[in-house]
Design a protein around this motif. Structure first.
Motif, short mmCIF file in Angstrom:
data_model
loop_
_atom_site.label_atom_id
_atom_site.label_comp_id
_atom_site.label_asym_id
_atom_site.label_seq_id
_atom_site.Cartn_x
_atom_site.Cartn_y
_atom_site.Cartn_z
N SER A 168 -18.50 4.97 -17.68
CA SER A 168 -17.73 6.42 -17.76
C SER A 168 -17.29 6.56 -19.36
O SER A 168 -17.41 7.34 -19.77
CB SER A 168 -16.28 6.25 -16.90
N ALA A 169 -16.90 5.29 -19.81
CA ALA A 169 -16.53 5.55 -21.29
C ALA A 169 -17.79 5.71 -22.24
O ALA A 169 -17.86 6.56 -23.14
CB ALA A 169 -16.16 4.25 -21.82
N TYR A 170 -19.05 5.08 -21.78
CA TYR A 170 -20.18 5.40 -22.57
C TYR A 170 -20.47 6.87 -22.43
O TYR A 170 -20.90 7.47 -23.38
CB TYR A 170 -21.33 4.46 -22.20
N PHE A 171 -20.57 7.30 -21.30
CA PHE A 171 -21.06 8.65 -21.06
C PHE A 171 -20.23 9.85 -21.34
O PHE A 171 -20.40 10.91 -21.49
CB PHE A 171 -21.59 8.91 -19.54
N LEU A 182 -18.77 9.73 -24.48
CA LEU A 182 -19.08 9.81 -25.97
C LEU A 182 -19.67 10.74 -26.35
O LEU A 182 -20.93 11.35 -25.51
CB LEU A 182 -19.42 8.51 -26.46
N ASP A 183 -19.46 11.61 -27.39
CA ASP A 183 -20.44 12.48 -27.83
C ASP A 183 -21.50 12.24 -28.64
O ASP A 183 -21.34 11.03 -28.90
CB ASP A 183 -19.45 13.72 -28.80
N ARG A 184 -22.53 12.84 -29.23
CA ARG A 184 -23.54 12.42 -29.73
C ARG A 184 -23.44 11.95 -31.04
O ARG A 184 -23.95 11.10 -31.50
CB ARG A 184 -24.71 13.68 -29.62
N GLU A 185 -22.37 12.62 -31.64
CA GLU A 185 -22.20 12.27 -32.98
C GLU A 185 -21.53 10.70 -33.03
O GLU A 185 -21.77 9.87 -33.94
CB GLU A 185 -21.08 13.06 -33.69
N THR A 186 -20.66 10.60 -32.17
CA THR A 186 -20.10 9.16 -32.02
C THR A 186 -21.13 8.12 -31.74
O THR A 186 -21.32 7.15 -32.21
CB THR A 186 -19.11 9.26 -30.81
N LEU A 187 -22.14 8.68 -30.77
CA LEU A 187 -23.22 7.65 -30.44
C LEU A 187 -24.28 7.31 -31.66
O LEU A 187 -24.51 6.33 -31.91
CB LEU A 187 -24.29 8.29 -29.28
N TYR A 231 -20.96 3.11 -33.60
CA TYR A 231 -19.60 2.50 -33.27
C TYR A 231 -19.44 2.15 -31.73
O TYR A 231 -18.55 1.76 -31.08
CB TYR A 231 -18.34 3.26 -33.62
N VAL A 232 -20.58 2.40 -31.05
CA VAL A 232 -20.58 2.31 -29.57
C VAL A 232 -20.42 1.01 -29.22
O VAL A 232 -19.44 0.49 -28.08
CB VAL A 232 -21.79 2.95 -28.96
N LEU A 283 -17.09 -3.05 -26.28
CA LEU A 283 -16.74 -4.42 -26.15
C LEU A 283 -15.33 -4.11 -26.34
O LEU A 283 -14.57 -5.18 -25.97
CB LEU A 283 -17.45 -5.27 -27.48
N GLN A 284 -14.52 -3.29 -27.22
CA GLN A 284 -13.12 -3.45 -27.04
C GLN A 284 -12.29 -3.34 -25.73
O GLN A 284 -11.48 -3.79 -25.27
CB GLN A 284 -12.65 -2.43 -28.03
N ILE A 285 -13.13 -2.33 -24.96
CA ILE A 285 -12.57 -2.13 -23.68
C ILE A 285 -12.68 -3.29 -22.78
O ILE A 285 -11.92 -3.70 -21.86
CB ILE A 285 -13.55 -0.90 -22.93
N VAL A 286 -13.78 -3.93 -22.86
CA VAL A 286 -14.00 -5.27 -22.10
C VAL A 286 -13.08 -6.43 -22.41
O VAL A 286 -12.66 -6.98 -21.71
CB VAL A 286 -15.52 -5.85 -22.06
#
Length: 853
Positions: A96-99, A101-106, A110-111, A116-119
């Motif tokens: 959910s966190a990955y999808f 994210l907007d394209r600029e962030t991707l 920093y993805v 990894l911070q979430i894990v």
């Protein structure tokens, strides 16, 4: 003049004295025999009762261990459920966190750090240990093992040498994820870890969620200990369980669960033995558990014994034991002694009464006999005193009375008959009843005479010991009548080969001995023996049967190999056995090395026989694995000898000697009984496993073998299709009796496999003749088959042939993942080998099955 003694009175007195001596002696022997019988029966009863208690303790402990294993399997199920729940929750959060994210962030790169911070945050709040690895095997996130991050982990191995990351990569290559069981060493302890693997496609990652099983065990230990503490067993329901840790903490004892747990490490019995320390040692040193006996003192100061059986609890740093008191055994023995004393008193009174009655009857009988015989004896003595010498006929014309003439005529005919009987008895005593040849008695007489003549003339003589090869088969398959006729014809042929000065004797069974005299040189003996072999090898025609026999011969020369008859006979016999060991149908001359070799073989035979009685043999089990799914489907039962001085011996060290003697039969019977007994226990557990048992050709040739197998299958009640008998490829497919025996064995419902296939001289006709279900490909073809195209080609041909003949296939000696993958590709059904497991004792095999389920 000295007063003469009456013969009748003297005989009467002697008979009466002898009777008294016999009666007194009989009474003493009866009392002595009863006492000795009591001693033996008491010892046997004590041993039997003790063994029964030991068997009860062992059975109860094993039953308790089975209960612990069942509870342990619940731990695995609960652990898997927790891992699945936690993994799916974390995977859902990351996805959910990955999808989101907007394209600029991707595009900003920093993805990875964000995910990894979430894990890392989730990992700190969960009792499950999470890690991330790339699909190329590189560590991404390993918080407890930071040195894994950024490194290639495909060669990472656990305590059992399992390549963990390789297994995980193989799992996600064929599915979205799955479970993996591994074992890791934590200090001196090996801990089992359960891992759930989940693919994360968008990053070419996969997550692993892991937990050690012993962290779950505490959840069910309370119920487990309370259940075991309440159990009672034995005839008086006084047996109970106890559990200690290996550090001496008391967990369960006398029906009570201790919390907190006192430490009883230094607790000693009445003899000063440290009980807990001794039990801990036994449980740790003996994988199957062991017994111990201790002496305790009750509140009145009376000593009594206890026996216990202890065993290590799997996956726990503790051991379980069961114990019972042995005081009732002494009470039973004391009761038997009282019964014996009453029995002895009754017997003595009965003997006295019988003796008095017998003396009265004897006195009456002697008086009657004396009166009737006195006159007759005097008359008979006066008439025949001149014909008292043995075999001297009585002159009838010297007798005055016709009655005595008739008696003399009968006596003379009896003397003549005795003379003829003596002559016939001498011939019978010195000649073989079947062949008419000299027997052992006459042979030794002639040998002593030949040695004496040779010694005086300084000549050389030879003793030749001959044994017909495989003669027992003729008796077993064609009958003893045909066997006897074979011996008669062979003896006639041999009698024509020897010279008039030589001796041929039959000393028993199919054994013949020759005395060859006046030997100027050894070559003459060799020529004569070659003639003997040729005449024996010629076909025999007996009752429309054409029979061929061979013979093995041993030679001993006088004086080189012995100067007395016993030594020459023994050395010729040893040389004959040497001829048998070198292929049969040949001859060997004695030398000193043969005697040493035979002595070694006889000593090993004695050790094997003692080992069977002493319970030194054990079955190891090597798992048989399905190639496509990795499940254990059976085991090959392999014999091991726990030799008291040489350690654990494989069959190569002793099975050849056993096959060369009768010991292969009790040894094979022991293997069959123990394998079927274990198969029954597996069936009761619900394990649908097969057991493979190796057969010797001698077992198959035994006419009672098929009936024995059928009786064992019925007695244990196991499913016959779960039993597989393995024969080697050297099994003779030309022997019709052996082929018929295999068909009879197959008719019992069991399976038959060819072991070490490809190393012998098999052909399609060979496979077609025998009722085969399975082909086991020899390890010599599997080893390095990926580096040798010729081996790989042979494996392919064997597998294709088996497929055409609708036979199962098992590859032996699989030692690498690459070999297993090639066998999977070629369609091999099952495999065995060190890649999965070497042959292991029963407890270790059961643990492998539990971990494989």
């Amino acid at each position: 003049m000295k007063q003469p003694v009456s013969l009748i009175r003297l005989l009467s007195l002697q008979i009466l004295t002898l009777f008294v001596v016999l009666a007194v002696g009989s009474g003493v022997l009866v009392v002595y025999g009863l006492n000795e019988t009591f001693k033996k029966e008491s010892a046997n009863l004590k041993t039997t009762l003790l063994n029964e208690q030991k068997a009860l303790l062992q059975e109860e402990v094993y039953r308790a261990l089975d209960y612990v294993r069942v509870e342990h399997s619940r731990i695995i199920r609960f652990a898997k459920e927790e891992l699945l729940r936690e993994s799916l929750q974390l995977h859902s959060m990351i996805e959910s966190a990955y999808f989101s994210l907007d394209r600029e962030t991707l595009r900003a790169g920093y993805v990875d750090a964000f995910l990894l911070q979430i894990v890392r945050a989730y990992n700190t709040h969960s009792f499950v240990e999470f890690a991330i690895t790339s699909t190329e095997g590189v560590g991404i996130f390993h918080p407890k093992d930071l040195h894994y991050e950024g490194n290639d982990l495909r060669d990472l191995r656990d305590h059992q040498q399992t390549r963990v990351v390789n297994e995980e990569l193989g799992m996600i290559a064929i599915s979205d994820g799955g479970y993996l069981s591994t074992f890791w060493k934590d200090g001196e302890e090996v801990r089992q870890k359960i891992t759930f693997i989940k693919r994360f496609d968008v990053k070419n990652w996969y997550f692993t969620a892991s937990i050690y099983l012993d962290e779950f065990s505490k959840k069910i230990d309370k119920n487990l200990f309370e259940h075991l503490s309440s159990r009672r067993f034995g005839g008086r329901e006084e047996g109970h369980f106890f559990i200690n840790s290996f550090e001496g903490d008391l967990i369960i004892s006398n029906g009570k669960v201790f919390n907190p747990r006192p430490n009883v490490w230094d607790m000693a019995d009445a003899n000063g033995i440290k009980v807990v320390q001794e039990n801990s040692r036994i449980a740790q040193e003996n994988e199957a558990g062991g017994f111990a006996t201790y002496a305790w003192e009750d509140e009145n100061g009376k000593l009594f014994s206890k026996v216990s059986f202890v065993a290590k609890i799997p996956h726990r740093d503790m051991f379980i034991g069961a114990e019972v008191n042995l005081d009732y055994i002494d009470a039973i023995i004391a009761k038997q002694r009282t019964l014996l004393e009453n029995q002895i008193t009754e017997r003595i009174m009965m003997i006295i009464a019988i003796f008095i009655l017998a003396v009265i009857v004897l006195l009456l009988f002697v008086a009657y006999l004396a009166r009737r015989t006195k006159t007759n004896i005097q008359l008979f003595f006066n008439t025949f005193k001149n014909a008292a010498n043995e075999q001297v006929e009585i002159p009838e014309n010297a007798l005055s009375f016709s009655e005595f003439q008739l008696l003399a005529d009968g006596a003379n005919r009896l003397i003549g008959k005795l003379k003829r009987q003596q002559q016939e008895a001498y011939y019978s005593a010195s000649h073989d009843y079947l062949t008419g040849l000299p027997n052992r008695l006459l042979f030794y007489d002639r040998l002593e005479l030949a040695i004496g003549n040779a010694k005086r003339a300084q000549d050389k003589i030879a003793i030749v010991f001959m044994d017909l090869d495989h003669f027992k088969r003729i008796n077993d398959t064609l009958g003893h009548d045909i066997g006897d006729e074979v011996l008669v014809q062979v003896s006639k042929r041999l009698s024509k080969v020897i010279r008039e000065t030589d001796t041929l004797a039959r000393i028993g069974g199919d054994e013949f001995v020759f005395i060859l005299t006046n030997i100027p040189k050894d070559e003459i003996v060799h020529e004569m023996i070659n003639r003997m072999i040729r005449v024996v090898n010629k076909p025999l025609h007996v009752k429309k049967q054409t029979i061929r026999v061979g013979c093995s011969l041993g030679i001993a020369f006088y004086p080189e190999d012995g100067t007395d008859s016993d030594t020459l006979y023994k050395n010729a016999d040893i040389a004959m056995y040497e001829a048998k060991s070198k292929g049969r149908n040949n001859f060997q001359c004695f030398n000193a090395k043969m005697e040493a070799s035979l002595h070694g073989l006889l000593q090993l035979e004695q050790e094997i026989s003692k080992g069977i009685k002493a319970g030194e043999f054990e079955l190891y089990y090597q798992p048989k694995i399905k190639t496509d799914n990795g499940l254990i489907v059976g085991a090959e039962a392999l014999l091991r000898w726990n030799h008291p001085t040489r350690g654990v011996l494989s069959p190569d060290a002793f099975i050849g000697v056993a096959e060369g003697s009768w010991l292969i039969y009790p040894l094979g019977e022991w293997v069959l009984e123990n394998a079927l007994s274990q198969l029954l226990r597996w069936q009761k557990r619900g394990w649908n496993l097969t057991v493979a048992i190796n057969l010797s050709v001698k077992q198959i040739e035994n006419p009672h073998f098929i009936d024995a197998v059928g009786a064992s299958l019925r007695r244990f009640g196991v499913s016959p299709h779960l039993v597989e008998f393995e024969i080697t490829e050297s099994f003779s497919a030309e022997n019709e009796q052996n082929i018929q025996a295999l068909h009879q064995l197959k008719a019992l419902g069991v399976h038959i496999a060819i072991d070490d296939f490809g190393t012998g001289y098999s052909s399609l006709s060979y496979l077609n003749k025998l009722p085969i279900d399975t082909i086991k490909i020899d390890r010599s073809f599997i080893t390095h088959m990926l580096e040798h195209e010729d081996r790989l080609a042979l494996v392919k041909v064997i597998l294709q042939t088996a497929k055409i003949l609708n036979l199962q296939t098992v590859a032996e000696g699989v030692e690498s993942k690459e070999e297993l993958e090639m066998l999977q590709y070629l369609g091999c059904c099952c495999f065995q080998g060190f890649y999965f497991s070497k042959p292991v004792p029963l407890p270790r095999f059961n643990s492998l099955v539990l971990g494989n389920q």
